[in-house]
Write a protein that holds these residues in place. Structure first.
Motif, mmCIF file in Angstrom:
data_model
loop_
_atom_site.group_PDB
_atom_site.id
_atom_site.type_symbol
_atom_site.label_atom_id
_atom_site.label_comp_id
_atom_site.label_asym_id
_atom_site.label_seq_id
_atom_site.Cartn_x
_atom_site.Cartn_y
_atom_site.Cartn_z
ATOM 1 N N LEU A 15 5.040 15.730 15.486
ATOM 2 C CA LEU A 15 4.057 16.111 14.482
ATOM 3 C C LEU A 15 3.434 14.867 13.877
ATOM 4 O O LEU A 15 4.124 13.868 13.646
ATOM 5 N N THR A 16 2.141 14.938 13.617
ATOM 6 C CA THR A 16 1.403 13.906 12.883
ATOM 7 C C THR A 16 0.877 14.543 11.607
ATOM 8 O O THR A 16 0.408 15.685 11.631
ATOM 9 N N LEU A 17 0.944 13.826 10.502
ATOM 10 C CA LEU A 17 0.363 14.357 9.271
ATOM 11 C C LEU A 17 -1.121 14.019 9.243
ATOM 12 O O LEU A 17 -1.504 12.858 9.179
ATOM 13 N N GLY A 18 -1.959 15.057 9.311
ATOM 14 C CA GLY A 18 -3.399 14.861 9.220
ATOM 15 C C GLY A 18 -3.838 14.647 7.788
ATOM 16 O O GLY A 18 -3.167 15.070 6.838
ATOM 17 N N ILE A 49 0.319 9.018 10.534
ATOM 18 C CA ILE A 49 -0.568 9.625 9.547
ATOM 19 C C ILE A 49 -1.999 9.408 10.018
ATOM 20 O O ILE A 49 -2.402 8.280 10.301
ATOM 21 N N ASP A 50 -2.757 10.493 10.120
ATOM 22 C CA ASP A 50 -4.103 10.458 10.692
ATOM 23 C C ASP A 50 -5.131 10.620 9.574
ATOM 24 O O ASP A 50 -5.351 11.723 9.080
ATOM 25 N N ALA A 51 -5.745 9.522 9.175
ATOM 26 C CA ALA A 51 -6.666 9.517 8.039
ATOM 27 C C ALA A 51 -8.115 9.421 8.508
ATOM 28 O O ALA A 51 -8.408 9.290 9.694
ATOM 29 N N ALA A 52 -9.025 9.475 7.544
ATOM 30 C CA ALA A 52 -10.457 9.263 7.798
ATOM 31 C C ALA A 52 -11.153 9.151 6.456
ATOM 32 O O ALA A 52 -10.782 9.843 5.499
ATOM 33 N N LEU A 284 1.013 16.878 17.460
ATOM 34 C CA LEU A 284 0.185 17.899 16.828
ATOM 35 C C LEU A 284 -0.170 17.440 15.422
ATOM 36 O O LEU A 284 0.715 17.189 14.597
ATOM 37 N N VAL A 285 -1.459 17.315 15.161
ATOM 38 C CA VAL A 285 -1.942 16.815 13.870
ATOM 39 C C VAL A 285 -2.025 17.990 12.884
ATOM 40 O O VAL A 285 -2.761 18.947 13.113
ATOM 41 N N LEU A 286 -1.288 17.885 11.795
ATOM 42 C CA LEU A 286 -1.195 18.969 10.832
ATOM 43 C C LEU A 286 -2.307 18.886 9.793
ATOM 44 O O LEU A 286 -2.621 17.803 9.306
ATOM 45 N N GLY A 287 -2.843 20.036 9.413
ATOM 46 C CA GLY A 287 -3.856 20.085 8.370
ATOM 47 C C GLY A 287 -3.293 20.555 7.038
ATOM 48 O O GLY A 287 -4.043 21.062 6.203
#
Length: 320
Positions: A15-18, A49-52, A284-287
């Motif tokens: 899991l990835t934290l979106g 951690i997937d940021a933007a 899997l990037v979580l929302g």
């Protein structure tokens, strides 16, 4: 938590934290909730951690949660929505956006920078009513001519470790980009039981996410699956009042919720377990936007992919 290999990026948690949820994109959440969710994710074994910058307060919350000192083993990605601009401007635009992201997150570098705009064929024209194509998408020729060299320069400068792309909507162009050398470390692709990107798709084209995932696997590119619950369409209720492709997907998924009710299961957990079982999805990037939603996804990961009978029952609904 299970560990997978995300292409050349290396080992990552399943899991990835979106950043969309903690950034308040997917409904209201407090800053304290965002910080608690970030810290809880790391405590539970999530190491990406997937940021933007487009995720509103997300990057500032990363800065607040960790104060510029990421826990050992935790890595961060961010993105930039380039669009299609003169080739000579590409590097400077990436660099400017990246510097702002680093300042917000209180970091010196990120582990991956992704192109956030979709890659399209040069001659593609969007349907009427869509934003200008040069604002929402990057032409394939610009990607080849200027985007990849800009990424390579940022790697050489030590500001990023790897680079990646968004693989949503224009499947054919994305597949071409994946087959090219040099290839990205990772691609973000839709991973849900509807195969739906919802309101992200204004192309009029079928999104074909599983073709993109298969092409990534063939090219040795890691896959970050996104939208496991399709912005809430695969949960018990959407907590945002809207009339959109997501609300249409929610209505379309009514038989799925009925099936989950028959099983005595939460549809959000089943949707995450389904996405975790899609072949070729490495993380899997979580929302999620709070600890309670995160705990649902963590439970799904602990329980693992659906069994064959459950999977067959979902596919028999004909929702994709």
């Amino acid at each position: 938590m299970k560990i997978n290999t995300l292409g050349s990026f290396g080992p990552v948690s399943r899991l990835t934290l979106g950043g969309g949820g903690i950034g308040q994109v997917w409904g209201p959440t407090s800053e304290d909730d965002a910080v608690a969710t970030l810290r809880h994710a790391v405590d539970q074994g999530i190491d990406l951690i997937d940021a933007a910058p487009g995720y509103k307060i997300c990057e500032a919350m990363i800065g607040r949660a960790f104060e510029g000192k990421l826990p050992v083993g935790v890595r961060v990605t961010t993105k930039y929505s380039l669009g299609t601009v003169p080739a000579a401007e590409v590097y400077d635009r990436f660099r400017t956006s990246l510097e702002a992201s680093l300042k917000a997150m209180r970091l010196q570098r990120v582990d991956m920078l992704l192109l956030h705009s979709e890659i399209r064929p040069d001659d593609f024209e969007y349907p009427p009513g869509q934003p200008p194509k040069n604002e929402r998408s990057t032409s394939l020729s610009l990607y080849r001519e200027a985007v990849r060299p800009a990424f390579a320069r940022l790697v050489q400068e030590g500001l990023i470790g790897h680079w990646g792309i968004t693989g949503i909507n224009h499947a054919a162009a994305t597949i071409e980009a994946l087959a090219d050398e040099p290839s990205p470390a990772a691609v973000q692709a839709i991973a849900n039981l509807l195969d739906s990107p919802g309101e992200m798709n204004g192309t009029g084209l079928a999104p074909r996410p599983r073709d993109v995932i298969a092409a990534a696997g063939a090219a040795g590119v890691g896959v970050m699956g996104v939208r496991a619950v399709q912005a809430g369409a695969l949960t018990n209720a959407i907590d945002r009042v809207e009339k959109s492709p997501t609300s249409a997907d929610f209505d379309r998924a009514a038989p799925y919720r009925d099936l989950c009710r028959d099983w005595g299961e939460d549809p959000a957990i089943i949707a995450h377990r389904y996405a975790l079982g899609i072949s070729g999805v490495d993380t899997l990037v979580l929302g999620v936007k709070n600890v309670a939603e995160l705990d649902q996804a963590l439970e799904a990961e602990r329980r693992g992919p659906l069994d064959s009978a459950q999977l067959a029952a979902i596919e028999a609904l004909g929702l994709r």
